[in-house]
Design a protein around this motif. Sequence first.
Motif, short mmCIF file in Angstrom:
data_model
loop_
_atom_site.label_atom_id
_atom_site.label_comp_id
_atom_site.label_asym_id
_atom_site.label_seq_id
_atom_site.Cartn_x
_atom_site.Cartn_y
_atom_site.Cartn_z
N MET A 97 65.72 12.85 53.27
CA MET A 97 65.44 13.78 52.05
C MET A 97 65.44 12.97 50.88
SD MET A 97 66.23 17.10 51.30
CE MET A 97 66.49 17.99 50.01
N ALA A 98 64.22 12.73 50.22
CA ALA A 98 64.01 12.10 49.01
C ALA A 98 64.92 12.80 47.70
CB ALA A 98 62.71 12.14 48.74
N LEU A 99 65.25 11.99 46.81
CA LEU A 99 65.93 12.53 45.75
C LEU A 99 64.88 13.23 44.81
CD1 LEU A 99 67.83 9.30 44.76
CD2 LEU A 99 68.78 11.41 45.80
N SER A 100 65.53 14.15 44.20
CA SER A 100 64.33 15.08 43.00
C SER A 100 65.36 15.42 42.23
CB SER A 100 64.07 16.18 43.93
OG SER A 100 63.46 17.18 43.19
N MET A 101 64.56 15.20 40.81
CA MET A 101 65.28 15.96 39.66
C MET A 101 65.35 17.60 39.92
SD MET A 101 62.49 15.49 36.81
CE MET A 101 63.73 15.63 35.44
N PHE A 102 64.46 18.10 40.50
CA PHE A 102 64.55 19.62 40.60
C PHE A 102 65.44 20.08 41.61
CE2 PHE A 102 60.36 18.62 38.62
CZ PHE A 102 60.65 19.19 37.45
N PRO A 103 66.15 21.00 41.81
CA PRO A 103 66.82 21.69 43.02
C PRO A 103 65.62 22.28 44.00
CG PRO A 103 67.91 22.58 41.16
CD PRO A 103 66.36 21.80 40.59
N PRO A 104 65.89 22.23 45.23
CA PRO A 104 64.73 22.57 46.32
C PRO A 104 64.01 23.83 45.96
CG PRO A 104 66.75 21.67 47.47
CD PRO A 104 67.09 21.53 46.04
N ARG A 105 64.85 24.83 45.71
CA ARG A 105 64.12 26.10 45.21
C ARG A 105 63.40 26.24 44.14
NH1 ARG A 105 68.03 31.41 46.10
NH2 ARG A 105 66.57 32.48 47.70
N LEU A 106 63.78 25.46 42.95
CA LEU A 106 62.98 25.61 41.79
C LEU A 106 61.79 24.51 41.98
CD1 LEU A 106 62.64 25.61 38.65
CD2 LEU A 106 64.30 23.76 38.50
N HIS A 107 61.97 23.38 42.97
CA HIS A 107 60.74 22.40 43.21
C HIS A 107 59.77 23.37 43.93
CE1 HIS A 107 59.08 18.94 44.42
NE2 HIS A 107 58.70 19.34 45.51
N ARG A 108 60.33 24.22 44.99
CA ARG A 108 59.02 25.06 45.54
C ARG A 108 58.58 25.89 44.45
NH1 ARG A 108 61.94 25.43 49.73
NH2 ARG A 108 63.51 27.07 48.59
N SER A 109 59.05 26.65 43.70
CA SER A 109 58.57 27.41 42.69
C SER A 109 57.65 26.61 41.78
CB SER A 109 59.90 28.17 41.69
OG SER A 109 60.26 29.06 42.55
N ILE A 110 57.98 25.57 41.23
CA ILE A 110 57.13 24.62 40.65
C ILE A 110 55.93 24.36 41.28
CG2 ILE A 110 56.79 22.42 39.36
CD1 ILE A 110 59.76 22.74 38.51
N HIS A 111 55.85 24.21 42.66
CA HIS A 111 54.73 23.79 43.46
C HIS A 111 53.85 24.96 43.53
CE1 HIS A 111 52.91 21.74 46.90
NE2 HIS A 111 52.89 23.00 47.39
#
Length: 131
Positions: free
Chosen positions: A1-15
């Motif tokens: 799993m890569a590091l992200s500045m966004f939590p997974p749920r927020l990351h998915r929403s941004i996507h």
Amino acid sequence: MALSMFPPRLHRSIHYLIALVWLVNGLLCKVLLLVPRHATIVARILGPTHAEVLTRLIGLGEIGIAVWVLSGWRPRWCVAVQICLVLSMNTLEALLAPDLLLWGRANAVFAALFCLLLYLHGGRRARSSVS
């Protein structure tokens, strides 16, 4: 799993938000011509002769970008292409049609913020898929 500045749920929403931006601008504003200002900008930059057709073709391209974003195919290329497109489109518009832009030359601020979001989002996206 890569590091992200966004939590997974927020990351998915941004996507999905990024894809939605391209879809709305492409389909509603350009293909369906619901925002005539877009065709006027195209006419100013590329000439009035085929502005309506060219606006619709640009819209189809933007819909294609939305599909590409959702597909997850070549994410680094996808982010790079999006950033280049946003910066080039906004530069041309600011130079050749600033009076037709929703916020005039201040559109550049929103374009830069969108590019920053693309860049920050793309760092994680390039290594893992959105589920």
